[in-house]
Design an enzyme around this catalytic site. Structure first.
Site, PDB file in Angstrom:
ATOM      1  N   CYS A 102       0.821  -1.220   0.000  1.00  0.00           N
ATOM      2  CA  CYS A 102       0.000   0.000   0.000  1.00  0.00           C
ATOM      3  C   CYS A 102       0.851   1.264   0.000  1.00  0.00           C
ATOM      4  O   CYS A 102       0.472   2.279  -0.583  1.00  0.00           O
ATOM      5  CB  CYS A 102      -0.892   0.035   1.234  1.00  0.00           C
ATOM      6  SG  CYS A 102      -1.534  -1.543   1.777  1.00  0.00           S
ATOM      7  N   ASP A 108      -3.607  -2.919   7.491  1.00  0.00           N
ATOM      8  CA  ASP A 108      -4.649  -3.805   7.993  1.00  0.00           C
ATOM      9  C   ASP A 108      -4.512  -5.241   7.520  1.00  0.00           C
ATOM     10  O   ASP A 108      -4.785  -6.177   8.277  1.00  0.00           O
ATOM     11  CB  ASP A 108      -6.029  -3.266   7.584  1.00  0.00           C
ATOM     12  CG  ASP A 108      -6.378  -1.996   8.343  1.00  0.00           C
ATOM     13  OD1 ASP A 108      -5.521  -1.500   9.094  1.00  0.00           O
ATOM     14  OD2 ASP A 108      -7.501  -1.497   8.184  1.00  0.00           O
ATOM     15  N   CYS A 133      -2.623   3.357   2.730  1.00  0.00           N
ATOM     16  CA  CYS A 133      -3.339   2.306   3.441  1.00  0.00           C
ATOM     17  C   CYS A 133      -4.533   2.878   4.200  1.00  0.00           C
ATOM     18  O   CYS A 133      -4.627   4.076   4.443  1.00  0.00           O
ATOM     19  CB  CYS A 133      -2.396   1.586   4.400  1.00  0.00           C
ATOM     20  SG  CYS A 133      -3.012  -0.043   4.897  1.00  0.00           S
ATOM     21  N   LYS A 191      -6.129   3.487   7.132  1.00  0.00           N
ATOM     22  CA  LYS A 191      -6.269   4.538   8.142  1.00  0.00           C
ATOM     23  C   LYS A 191      -5.405   5.751   7.832  1.00  0.00           C
ATOM     24  O   LYS A 191      -5.619   6.828   8.399  1.00  0.00           O
ATOM     25  CB  LYS A 191      -5.918   4.000   9.541  1.00  0.00           C
ATOM     26  CG  LYS A 191      -6.692   2.756   9.929  1.00  0.00           C
ATOM     27  CD  LYS A 191      -8.183   2.907   9.719  1.00  0.00           C
ATOM     28  CE  LYS A 191      -8.915   1.577   9.840  1.00  0.00           C
ATOM     29  NZ  LYS A 191      -8.593   0.611   8.783  1.00  0.00           N
ATOM     30  N   CYS A 215      -5.215  -2.293  -1.553  1.00  0.00           N
ATOM     31  CA  CYS A 215      -6.117  -3.391  -1.884  1.00  0.00           C
ATOM     32  C   CYS A 215      -7.108  -2.985  -2.974  1.00  0.00           C
ATOM     33  O   CYS A 215      -7.702  -1.900  -2.923  1.00  0.00           O
ATOM     34  CB  CYS A 215      -6.861  -3.846  -0.632  1.00  0.00           C
ATOM     35  SG  CYS A 215      -5.765  -4.474   0.654  1.00  0.00           S
ATOM     36  N   GLU A 242     -10.988  -4.755  13.057  1.00  0.00           N
ATOM     37  CA  GLU A 242     -11.746  -5.275  11.924  1.00  0.00           C
ATOM     38  C   GLU A 242     -11.818  -6.792  12.029  1.00  0.00           C
ATOM     39  O   GLU A 242     -10.942  -7.429  12.627  1.00  0.00           O
ATOM     40  CB  GLU A 242     -11.075  -4.896  10.597  1.00  0.00           C
ATOM     41  CG  GLU A 242     -11.158  -3.421  10.289  1.00  0.00           C
ATOM     42  CD  GLU A 242     -10.540  -3.046   8.957  1.00  0.00           C
ATOM     43  OE1 GLU A 242     -10.722  -1.910   8.529  1.00  0.00           O
ATOM     44  OE2 GLU A 242      -9.868  -3.901   8.347  1.00  0.00           O
ATOM     45  N   SER A 267     -13.627  -4.840   7.693  1.00  0.00           N
ATOM     46  CA  SER A 267     -12.837  -4.389   6.560  1.00  0.00           C
ATOM     47  C   SER A 267     -13.768  -3.962   5.441  1.00  0.00           C
ATOM     48  O   SER A 267     -14.899  -4.449   5.316  1.00  0.00           O
ATOM     49  CB  SER A 267     -11.946  -5.534   6.075  1.00  0.00           C
ATOM     50  OG  SER A 267     -11.469  -5.286   4.771  1.00  0.00           O
TER      51      SER A 267
END
Length: 590
Positions: free
Chosen positions: A72, A104, A145, A147, A217, A467, A493
């Protein structure tokens, strides 16, 4: 002696006129660069090779979340150089710095996930402190990423200096057995493997191809959702969320943040001019229209909080309920973020919602133009099935909805994108932590019709509001995704699908109704009506509450303890400080 050694350099073409727009006596950096008393400060800047001209130009922080933890963020260092070139070419002096991220996908499924949401606050705090400590005049923030995107935007709104947000870009999809796959397929593969539906060799092959390059992702998970938010809210340049991280074109987009932030500085366009209730509503509508992550209902209130705007889960849920779902994106749909980029990206969604009168086109953006002006020339692409016209929406209700009831007086949230059955009722199967629930899932102890309850995983109780993708994906991999429901005071998630309800509030740690549930209690969920209730009388809930006792978590020192002591409810964004509404002044005005 060279010009550089003399502390001089030739001005960039066209730069002299641009520099006339800036009055250094009104910028924060005057405190470290101007006047005889700042000679010691300037000596540090000379030590790093800055010239006289560079020292007396506006200082622009270029903040990234670069690290080697995950794909990420791995491209952000490269992209930062493009942003810095853009600043330099337009009369500013870039100063690069980095902050943390907790990724994550790697933190998922174990105690590491307790650090994830906490990292959002640390990112915002660390960017704030770096900007304050060095008196930078403007900010470009790069994040990849989950957060790190809201954390960076929170810092921008908190500081209120001219700022541009830029996403690091999505990962390209992997290919497995003739289809596109993402990391969520690997999480679901764990469940398939546990159920005997996937061999060791197949799982190993899947994990080796699912993430083929740098980038976040690849579905409409939290990172891509918040990238869409950055454009819809107006903190990012139009179209900047689209290009995958590995594409050379992304560096060109990033470079454009340089002149953009200098233009904001020249015109004094600040984040709080951009982040308004109307622009927050626009962002929530884009989340709903794309079937985005439920985490947006946590991050939008937190961003609003930095501006002193009260914006809650209930506000977000109201928007979700009346917004049509038009983008067929994973995990509920068929396509990846790269597919959406190839048909025109987020601007296509924004333009279609503008044309239907769903978005407020008068909101100011960081371009200095309104949202409608930015998208005036966008045309809806034909012969594609990634984004649908509003008139042919996948559903009239947004891909994410809010729930309330005696089990969630403060609300809860569920992603319904791609779901057919929107009601569920069954007996509670209660777990006081995610690990116990996951173990029951992979060992086949959860039965069809169960409502899995995972509690004491909220912001205070976790602490950290984990999550639950490992558990939800394992359920799907076993073929149980549509046959059970799952509720939690934790989070999900953006890759989660199925009847999975998160953010249940009040959380168990403060004695919310979810703390009072027992095995076998009947829980009823209706995503059509927006309700979630347990079949218990008020008298019975009161009786149980009287005998309930708070639990002591295992984190009694350090960052997680401090977070648990200060964090507020998820319904208000799980924030840890009073916000913009309590300010007597903001950093930009020092």
């Amino acid at each position: 002696m060279s010009d550089r050694a003399r502390g001089k350099r030739k001005p960039i073409k066209g730069q002299k006129n641009f520099l006339k727009k800036f009055d250094k006596s009104k910028l924060p950096s005057r405190h470290v660069t101007e006047g005889p008393e700042r000679a010691p400060h300037r000596s540090y800047l000379y030590a790093m090779g800055l010239t006289d001209e560079q020292i007396h130009q506006p200082l622009v922080g270029v903040a990234t979340c670069w690290n080697e933890a995950a794909p990420c963020n791995i491209a952000l260092s490269r992209q930062a150089q493009a942003a810095k070139r853009g600043v330099t070419e337009n009369g500013g002096t870039p100063r690069e710095f980095t902050t943390i991220t907790v990724t994550d996908g790697i933190a998922m499924g174990h105690a590491g996930m307790k650090s994830s949401l906490v990292s959002r606050e640390v990112i915002a705090d660390s960017v704030e402190l770096t900007m304050r400590g060095h008196c930078y005049d403007a900010l470009i923030g790069l994040a990849g990423c989950d957060k790190s995107l809201p954390g960076m935007m929170m810092a921008m709104v908190r500081l209120n200096v001219p700022s541009i947000f830029i996403y690091g870009g999505t990962i390209l999809p992997g290919r497995f057995q003739g289809r596109d796959v993402t990391v969520v397929d690997v999480f679901e593969g764990v469940g398939m493997h546990a159920a005997g539906k996937m061999s060791d060799a197949e799982l190993q092959k899947l994990e080796s191809v699912a993430c083929p390059c740098e980038g976040s992702c690849g579905g409409q998970f939290t990172a891509n959702t918040m990238a869409c938010v950055s454009e819809a809210m107006g903190l990012a340049l139009p179209g900047s969320a689209g290009a995958p991280a590995s594409f050379k074109s992304r560096d060109k987009v990033v470079r454009e943040t340089g002149p953009a932030v200098m233009n904001c500085l020249a015109k004094n366009i600040r984040p709080r001019d951009v982040v308004t209730r109307a622009s927050l509503d626009n962002a929530a509508k884009v989340v709903a229209a794309t079937g985005g992550s439920t985490n947006a209902a946590l991050h939008l209130p937190a961003i609003a909080h930095e501006a002193g705007i009260k914006y809650t889960l209930e506000d977000v849920a109201k928007i979700f309920r009346k917004t049509p779902y038009i983008a067929d994106l994973m995990p509920g749909g068929k396509y990846t973020a790269t597919d959406m980029y190839r048909i025109g990206g987020v601007p296509v969604v924004i333009k279609e919602l503008l044309s239907a009168g769903i978005l407020d086109g008068d909101c100011l953006t960081v371009t200095g133009k309104t949202l409608a002006q930015n998208h005036k020339g966008i045309k809806f692409p034909k012969k594609q099935k990634v984004v649908y016209p509003v008139k042919k929406a996948l559903s009239r209700t947004g891909g994410v909805v809010g729930l309330k009831g005696n089990l969630a007086p403060d609300g809860a949230i569920v992603k319904i994108a791609g779901m057919e059955n929107l009601t569920f009722s069954g007996p509670a199967r209660v777990f006081d932590c995610e690990e116990d629930a996951f173990e029951s899932v992979v060992t086949g102890k959860v039965k069809e019709g169960d409502v899995i309850v995972i509690r004491y995983e909220g912001p205070k109780g976790g602490p950290g509001m984990r999550e639950m993708l490992s558990t939800t994906a394992a359920l799907y991999g076993q073929g149980m995704g549509e046959k059970v429901a799952l509720i939690t005071d934790g989070r999900f998630s953006g890759g989660t699908r199925g009847f999975c309800i998160g953010h249940v509030g009040p959380e168990a740690a403060v004695g919310g109704p979810i703390a009072l549930i027992k095995n076998g209690d009947i829980i009823s969920i209706n995503a059509k009506k927006g309700s979630m209730d347990v079949e218990l009388s008020k008298a019975e809930l009161y009786r149980r509450k009287k005998s309930w006792k708070p639990r002591r978590h295992d984190f009694q020192s350090g960052a997680l303890w401090r977070y648990a002591e200060t964090v507020g409810p998820a319904s208000s964004g799980a924030v840890v400080h009073p916000g913009g509404g309590a300010e007597t002044h903001c950093y930009a005005d020092i």
